[in-house]
Design a protein around this motif. Sequence first.
Motif, PDB file in Angstrom:
ATOM      1  N   ALA A 369       0.814  -1.211   0.000  1.00 45.45           N
ATOM      2  CA  ALA A 369       0.000   0.000   0.000  1.00 45.45           C
ATOM      3  C   ALA A 369       0.850   1.265   0.000  1.00 45.45           C
ATOM      4  O   ALA A 369       0.317   2.370  -0.148  1.00 45.45           O
ATOM      5  N   ARG A 370       2.174   1.103   0.161  1.00 49.45           N
ATOM      6  CA  ARG A 370       3.055   2.273   0.269  1.00 49.45           C
ATOM      7  C   ARG A 370       4.014   2.428  -0.905  1.00 49.45           C
ATOM      8  O   ARG A 370       4.403   3.547  -1.252  1.00 49.45           O
ATOM      9  N   TYR A 371       4.420   1.287  -1.503  1.00 52.36           N
ATOM     10  CA  TYR A 371       5.471   1.349  -2.512  1.00 52.36           C
ATOM     11  C   TYR A 371       5.099   0.538  -3.743  1.00 52.36           C
ATOM     12  O   TYR A 371       4.311  -0.410  -3.668  1.00 52.36           O
ATOM     13  N   SER A 372       5.704   0.884  -4.858  1.00 54.11           N
ATOM     14  CA  SER A 372       5.327   0.330  -6.156  1.00 54.11           C
ATOM     15  C   SER A 372       6.047  -0.972  -6.466  1.00 54.11           C
ATOM     16  O   SER A 372       7.075  -1.299  -5.856  1.00 54.11           O
ATOM     17  N   PRO A 373       5.550  -1.724  -7.451  1.00 55.77           N
ATOM     18  CA  PRO A 373       6.283  -2.896  -7.935  1.00 55.77           C
ATOM     19  C   PRO A 373       7.678  -2.558  -8.447  1.00 55.77           C
ATOM     20  O   PRO A 373       8.602  -3.370  -8.287  1.00 55.77           O
ATOM     21  N   VAL A 374       7.844  -1.400  -9.061  1.00 52.98           N
ATOM     22  CA  VAL A 374       9.182  -0.984  -9.504  1.00 52.98           C
ATOM     23  C   VAL A 374      10.111  -0.865  -8.303  1.00 52.98           C
ATOM     24  O   VAL A 374      11.249  -1.364  -8.319  1.00 52.98           O
ATOM     25  N   TYR A 375       9.651  -0.236  -7.250  1.00 55.77           N
ATOM     26  CA  TYR A 375      10.452  -0.104  -6.029  1.00 55.77           C
ATOM     27  C   TYR A 375      10.774  -1.470  -5.441  1.00 55.77           C
ATOM     28  O   TYR A 375      11.921  -1.734  -5.043  1.00 55.77           O
ATOM     29  N   MET A 376       9.789  -2.360  -5.374  1.00 55.72           N
ATOM     30  CA  MET A 376      10.028  -3.698  -4.824  1.00 55.72           C
ATOM     31  C   MET A 376      11.077  -4.436  -5.647  1.00 55.72           C
ATOM     32  O   MET A 376      11.930  -5.149  -5.088  1.00 55.72           O
ATOM     33  N   SER A 377      11.035  -4.275  -6.958  1.00 50.78           N
ATOM     34  CA  SER A 377      12.044  -4.906  -7.816  1.00 50.78           C
ATOM     35  C   SER A 377      13.437  -4.394  -7.483  1.00 50.78           C
ATOM     36  O   SER A 377      14.395  -5.162  -7.416  1.00 50.78           O
ATOM     37  N   GLN A 378      13.541  -3.110  -7.268  1.00 51.60           N
ATOM     38  CA  GLN A 378      14.843  -2.505  -6.996  1.00 51.60           C
ATOM     39  C   GLN A 378      15.416  -2.919  -5.643  1.00 51.60           C
ATOM     40  O   GLN A 378      16.617  -2.749  -5.404  1.00 51.60           O
ATOM     41  N   GLY A 468      -1.381   3.451 -20.082  1.00 55.41           N
ATOM     42  CA  GLY A 468      -0.743   4.495 -19.298  1.00 55.41           C
ATOM     43  C   GLY A 468      -1.285   4.568 -17.887  1.00 55.41           C
ATOM     44  O   GLY A 468      -0.528   4.698 -16.910  1.00 55.41           O
ATOM     45  N   GLN A 469      -2.602   4.468 -17.769  1.00 52.18           N
ATOM     46  CA  GLN A 469      -3.211   4.532 -16.448  1.00 52.18           C
ATOM     47  C   GLN A 469      -2.821   3.329 -15.593  1.00 52.18           C
ATOM     48  O   GLN A 469      -2.513   3.476 -14.401  1.00 52.18           O
ATOM     49  N   PHE A 470      -2.810   2.128 -16.197  1.00 57.85           N
ATOM     50  CA  PHE A 470      -2.448   0.934 -15.437  1.00 57.85           C
ATOM     51  C   PHE A 470      -1.025   1.053 -14.907  1.00 57.85           C
ATOM     52  O   PHE A 470      -0.758   0.754 -13.732  1.00 57.85           O
ATOM     53  N   PHE A 471      -0.111   1.483 -15.747  1.00 58.43           N
ATOM     54  CA  PHE A 471       1.283   1.600 -15.300  1.00 58.43           C
ATOM     55  C   PHE A 471       1.440   2.705 -14.261  1.00 58.43           C
ATOM     56  O   PHE A 471       2.172   2.531 -13.271  1.00 58.43           O
ATOM     57  N   ARG A 472       0.784   3.829 -14.448  1.00 60.73           N
ATOM     58  CA  ARG A 472       0.894   4.905 -13.456  1.00 60.73           C
ATOM     59  C   ARG A 472       0.358   4.461 -12.101  1.00 60.73           C
ATOM     60  O   ARG A 472       0.961   4.731 -11.062  1.00 60.73           O
ATOM     61  N   GLN A 473      -0.797   3.793 -12.106  1.00 61.79           N
ATOM     62  CA  GLN A 473      -1.437   3.427 -10.848  1.00 61.79           C
ATOM     63  C   GLN A 473      -0.821   2.198 -10.195  1.00 61.79           C
ATOM     64  O   GLN A 473      -0.647   2.171  -8.968  1.00 61.79           O
ATOM     65  N   HIS A 474      -0.517   1.188 -11.002  1.00 62.56           N
ATOM     66  CA  HIS A 474      -0.191  -0.125 -10.441  1.00 62.56           C
ATOM     67  C   HIS A 474       1.265  -0.549 -10.580  1.00 62.56           C
ATOM     68  O   HIS A 474       1.691  -1.467  -9.860  1.00 62.56           O
ATOM     69  N   ILE A 475       2.035   0.064 -11.473  1.00 62.68           N
ATOM     70  CA  ILE A 475       3.428  -0.345 -11.668  1.00 62.68           C
ATOM     71  C   ILE A 475       4.380   0.716 -11.128  1.00 62.68           C
ATOM     72  O   ILE A 475       5.229   0.432 -10.282  1.00 62.68           O
ATOM     73  N   TYR A 476       4.219   1.964 -11.562  1.00 65.44           N
ATOM     74  CA  TYR A 476       4.992   3.056 -10.974  1.00 65.44           C
ATOM     75  C   TYR A 476       4.362   3.520  -9.664  1.00 65.44           C
ATOM     76  O   TYR A 476       5.040   4.102  -8.808  1.00 65.44           O
ATOM     77  N   GLY A 477       3.068   3.291  -9.531  1.00 67.88           N
ATOM     78  CA  GLY A 477       2.343   3.655  -8.325  1.00 67.88           C
ATOM     79  C   GLY A 477       2.038   2.424  -7.487  1.00 67.88           C
ATOM     80  O   GLY A 477       2.513   1.327  -7.741  1.00 67.88           O
TER      81      GLY A 477
END
Length: 619
Positions: A369-378, A468-477
Amino acid sequence: MRTSVTLLLALAFPLAFCQPVVAQTTPPPVRYTVAFPNAAHHEAQITATFTNLPTTPLQVRMARSSPGRYALHEFAKNVYEVRATNANGQPLTVTHPDPYGWEVAGHDGTVTFTYTLFGDRTDGTYAGIDWRHAHLNMPATLVFARGLEQRPVEVKFAMPAEWKAATQLRPESAGNTYYAPHFQYLMDSPTSLGAQQVRSWQEQGKTIEMQVLHDGTAAELDEFVTKTKGIVKEAAAVFGTLPDYDFGRYTFIANYLPQTSGDGMEHRNSTSLTSSRPLRGQGALDNLGTVSHEFFHSWNVERLRPQDLEPFNFEQANMSSNLWFAEGFTQYYGDLLLRRSGAFSTDQQYCDEALSGVVNAMLNSPGAARYSPVYMSQQAPFVDAAVSIDPNNRANTYLSYYYIGAANALALDMLLRQDHKTDLDTYMRALWQQYGSKQQNYAPARPYTTADLQRVLGEVARDTAFAGQFFRQHIYGHTLPDFEKLLAPAGLVVRKAHAGQASLGANRLLFNTDSTLTIPVTTLVGSPLYQAGLDREDVIVKLAGQPIINRTAYGALLARHKPGDVIPVVYRSRGQERTAQLTLTEDPTLEVLPYEADKRAVTKKIKAYRNAWLGSKAK
């Protein structure tokens, strides 16, 4: 045709053919010999021979990381008794300039580098050696020389007569000798040595083989292979074809002996499978889940590969922003293929074994609920079997990219099916065709970026705004999917597994012999324990005025209360006894159930949806 081209070149550039011709020669291979004179005590004797060297000192290194692993593992710690000689067998001076390598100076163009390797962990990362087998991950086993990475490689295994090699390395005519085209391929080629039980079959004109060490029966192995064949077919159906395996075969390198550690590690033309679980009952299903996940990787991450992992750097930690896709989407498909192939025999079993875990982890993780999948990958270099001794707050800041990626794969599959008249299979095929199908020099010709994943989603959905919306909300968000809504068309319900039951929100408690409870891990943000100020290593002395003598008494105490009740707690924290008030909450654990299990009607439309999603796709 070659004659015509030569003639045209001679007419166009006559002077060029008057110059001396310099022959193009293939550099001599790096040669290794791996022997096991002291296997009972987990040692191997390894010799690496480097020839045709420049006069500068030779820099010999041990890898610090390994393909498919993202943290540092410092494999040099298990190397000792290092020696080096020249072409005449004369000793050379070896220095040790840093913890990860050695320098050999004063050589005559040839260095024979010999060392002892200790290895007693059989899994996909390390080396496991004993009297009955050797399971070798190459970065944990073989040194390499800087500057020679493009040279071909020969590896000879000096092993007992009853041992055979299971490997993606190409066998050579000389006995027990194998070839790799270069250093990257060598490091990606785990090898299991032992009394292999082999099963081999043809699929789409390619050889698939399973080489297994296990203590079970031949019938158990045959049944396991039969189910593996179903998974292979279903995985190929997702992408429309098998990959072009470099030497015409794919090898499941399986070690199911009692001393092994549970693991699965993907490689370009093979996978390393290790588990102490037998090939029967629940053990067989658990092992089959690893088979499914790792085989899907022969497309996703091995050939369909993120740009930030290519090429892999063996001397540092490798960080990627795309493990949510490389591992998380593979996690989703690993379980989905079990259902499509019939290994999960019912929708209920698929929900129990796969969907409930993914949905529960995603919706109840403070980190998600706090961090994105991109962040988790990193974060992978810090969590992927990484070793550190200081406590951390990952319970509140992290959710594995396996789970957060799988949850988003599930959500995206449902969105594509419900709103865009397509599905995740189509998306995976489009990515494969654009970024995975073309390979060069045993590597992807066109690795992808996160932006590429978004662009192809827009093409498949025919809706770039949606992508674009999916990535903004669910991947970068970090917007959480509405699984209750998304899974309803499939006739699946998301509900509380223990509705109405009071809870402390503790993900783990230790029951002590003195009628106290220890909180061994960080408490979760928002939980009753967290809100009351209790944390890791605090000891609960009394709960609602009572000591807790055992787990049964703890359960009985909670059963006497309901969510919202406030109870006193006496606890010890950092040497001091303290008191607080706990407000109990409802047990947050979720489960996913088919409508049938929830006594809801299942329509023909629901059945058709489920079949389109969960039914076999193999022809």
